[in-house]
Scaffold this motif. Sequence first.
Motif, PDB file in Angstrom:
ATOM      1  N   HIS A 125      11.666  -7.166   9.521  1.00  0.00           N
ATOM      2  CA  HIS A 125      12.648  -6.209  10.210  1.00  0.00           C
ATOM      3  C   HIS A 125      13.094  -5.055   9.052  1.00  0.00           C
ATOM      4  O   HIS A 125      13.490  -5.336   7.996  1.00  0.00           O
ATOM      5  CB  HIS A 125      13.653  -7.213  10.547  1.00  0.00           C
ATOM      6  N   TYR A 126      13.333  -4.176   9.768  1.00  0.00           N
ATOM      7  CA  TYR A 126      14.001  -3.012   8.846  1.00  0.00           C
ATOM      8  C   TYR A 126      14.763  -1.994   9.986  1.00  0.00           C
ATOM      9  O   TYR A 126      14.181  -1.511  11.019  1.00  0.00           O
ATOM     10  CB  TYR A 126      12.874  -2.092   8.360  1.00  0.00           C
ATOM     11  N   ASN A 127      16.075  -1.727   9.364  1.00  0.00           N
ATOM     12  CA  ASN A 127      16.790  -0.702  10.280  1.00  0.00           C
ATOM     13  C   ASN A 127      17.014  -0.998  11.692  1.00  0.00           C
ATOM     14  O   ASN A 127      16.931  -0.110  12.428  1.00  0.00           O
ATOM     15  CB  ASN A 127      16.243   0.705   9.987  1.00  0.00           C
ATOM     16  N   THR A 174       8.397   1.129  -2.298  1.00  0.00           N
ATOM     17  CA  THR A 174       8.601   1.269  -0.904  1.00  0.00           C
ATOM     18  C   THR A 174       7.372   0.261  -0.320  1.00  0.00           C
ATOM     19  O   THR A 174       6.299   0.159  -0.804  1.00  0.00           O
ATOM     20  CB  THR A 174       8.531   2.723  -0.721  1.00  0.00           C
ATOM     21  N   LEU A 203       5.200  -0.130   6.930  1.00  0.00           N
ATOM     22  CA  LEU A 203       5.480  -1.008   7.881  1.00  0.00           C
ATOM     23  C   LEU A 203       4.920  -0.516   9.174  1.00  0.00           C
ATOM     24  O   LEU A 203       4.966   0.665   9.378  1.00  0.00           O
ATOM     25  CB  LEU A 203       6.954  -1.077   8.285  1.00  0.00           C
ATOM     26  N   ALA A 249       9.693   2.466   3.994  1.00  0.00           N
ATOM     27  CA  ALA A 249      11.161   1.808   3.728  1.00  0.00           C
ATOM     28  C   ALA A 249      11.513   1.238   2.197  1.00  0.00           C
ATOM     29  O   ALA A 249      10.460   0.751   1.628  1.00  0.00           O
ATOM     30  CB  ALA A 249      11.385   0.820   4.823  1.00  0.00           C
ATOM     31  N   ASN A 250      12.410   1.409   1.930  1.00  0.00           N
ATOM     32  CA  ASN A 250      12.854   1.041   0.646  1.00  0.00           C
ATOM     33  C   ASN A 250      12.743  -0.668   0.469  1.00  0.00           C
ATOM     34  O   ASN A 250      13.267  -1.313   1.536  1.00  0.00           O
ATOM     35  CB  ASN A 250      14.270   1.423   0.001  1.00  0.00           C
ATOM     36  N   ASP A 309      15.785  -2.776   1.864  1.00  0.00           N
ATOM     37  CA  ASP A 309      16.216  -2.754   3.096  1.00  0.00           C
ATOM     38  C   ASP A 309      15.454  -3.592   3.941  1.00  0.00           C
ATOM     39  O   ASP A 309      15.735  -3.621   5.332  1.00  0.00           O
ATOM     40  CB  ASP A 309      16.209  -1.325   3.557  1.00  0.00           C
ATOM     41  N   VAL A 310      14.432  -4.269   3.518  1.00  0.00           N
ATOM     42  CA  VAL A 310      13.418  -4.933   4.551  1.00  0.00           C
ATOM     43  C   VAL A 310      13.734  -6.357   4.518  1.00  0.00           C
ATOM     44  O   VAL A 310      13.826  -6.879   3.308  1.00  0.00           O
ATOM     45  CB  VAL A 310      11.977  -4.483   4.348  1.00  0.00           C
ATOM     46  N   THR A 311      13.716  -6.943   5.397  1.00  0.00           N
ATOM     47  CA  THR A 311      13.593  -8.624   5.600  1.00  0.00           C
ATOM     48  C   THR A 311      12.648  -9.101   6.421  1.00  0.00           C
ATOM     49  O   THR A 311      11.962  -8.456   7.308  1.00  0.00           O
ATOM     50  CB  THR A 311      15.075  -9.090   6.021  1.00  0.00           C
TER      51      THR A 311
END
Length: 66
Positions: free
Chosen positions: A17-19, A42, A45, A56-57, A60-62
Amino acid sequence: MTGPEAREAMLSRTPVHYNGIDFICITAITYRTGPGGDINVTLELLDKCKHSVTIANIKDVTIKGD
Protein backbone atom coordinates in the motif's frame (compact mmCIF):
# COMPACT_ATOMS: atom_id res chain seq x y z
CA MET A 1 8.99 -0.38 5.68
CA THR A 2 12.58 -1.46 6.24
CA GLY A 3 15.05 -2.87 3.72
CA PRO A 4 14.68 -6.49 4.87
CA GLU A 5 10.87 -6.16 4.91
CA ALA A 6 10.93 -4.78 1.35
CA ARG A 7 13.17 -7.60 0.16
CA GLU A 8 10.92 -10.26 1.70
CA ALA A 9 7.79 -8.58 0.28
CA MET A 10 9.37 -8.43 -3.18
CA LEU A 11 10.46 -12.08 -3.15
CA SER A 12 7.07 -13.29 -1.88
CA ARG A 13 5.17 -10.89 -4.20
CA THR A 14 3.19 -9.55 -1.24
CA PRO A 15 0.64 -6.78 -2.02
CA VAL A 16 1.66 -3.35 -0.71
CA HIS A 17 0.00 0.00 0.00
CA TYR A 18 1.30 3.46 -0.93
CA ASN A 19 -0.32 6.91 -0.95
CA GLY A 20 -3.86 5.54 -0.53
CA ILE A 21 -3.47 2.96 -3.33
CA ASP A 22 -2.99 -0.81 -3.22
CA PHE A 23 -0.36 -2.32 -5.52
CA ILE A 24 0.13 -5.93 -6.65
CA CYS A 25 3.74 -6.17 -5.50
CA ILE A 26 7.22 -4.66 -5.39
CA THR A 27 9.10 -5.32 -8.65
CA ALA A 28 12.41 -3.61 -7.83
CA ILE A 29 14.42 -2.04 -5.03
CA THR A 30 16.82 0.75 -5.97
CA TYR A 31 19.61 2.21 -3.84
CA ARG A 32 21.03 5.62 -4.82
CA THR A 33 23.62 7.78 -3.09
CA GLY A 34 22.89 11.45 -2.61
CA PRO A 35 25.30 14.38 -2.74
CA GLY A 36 25.96 14.16 1.01
CA GLY A 37 26.67 10.44 0.88
CA ASP A 38 23.26 9.50 2.21
CA ILE A 39 21.48 6.52 0.66
CA ASN A 40 18.01 6.90 -0.83
CA VAL A 41 16.03 3.66 -1.19
CA THR A 42 13.08 3.55 -3.59
CA LEU A 43 10.69 0.79 -4.53
CA GLU A 44 9.09 0.08 -7.89
CA LEU A 45 5.42 -0.86 -7.35
CA LEU A 46 3.33 -2.71 -9.96
CA ASP A 47 -0.20 -1.34 -10.41
CA LYS A 48 -3.34 -3.52 -10.48
CA CYS A 49 -3.63 -3.40 -14.28
CA LYS A 50 -0.02 -4.63 -14.65
CA HIS A 51 0.65 -1.88 -17.21
CA SER A 52 2.64 0.63 -15.17
CA VAL A 53 4.77 1.08 -12.10
CA THR A 54 5.08 3.77 -9.45
CA ILE A 55 8.37 4.71 -7.79
CA ALA A 56 8.00 5.32 -4.05
CA ASN A 57 10.28 6.05 -1.12
CA ILE A 58 10.68 2.91 1.00
CA LYS A 59 9.59 4.80 4.13
CA ASP A 60 6.17 5.56 2.62
CA VAL A 61 5.23 1.98 1.63
CA THR A 62 3.49 -0.54 3.89
CA ILE A 63 2.43 -4.16 3.58
CA LYS A 64 -1.24 -4.26 2.53
CA GLY A 65 -3.41 -4.77 5.58
CA ASP A 66 -0.85 -3.53 8.12
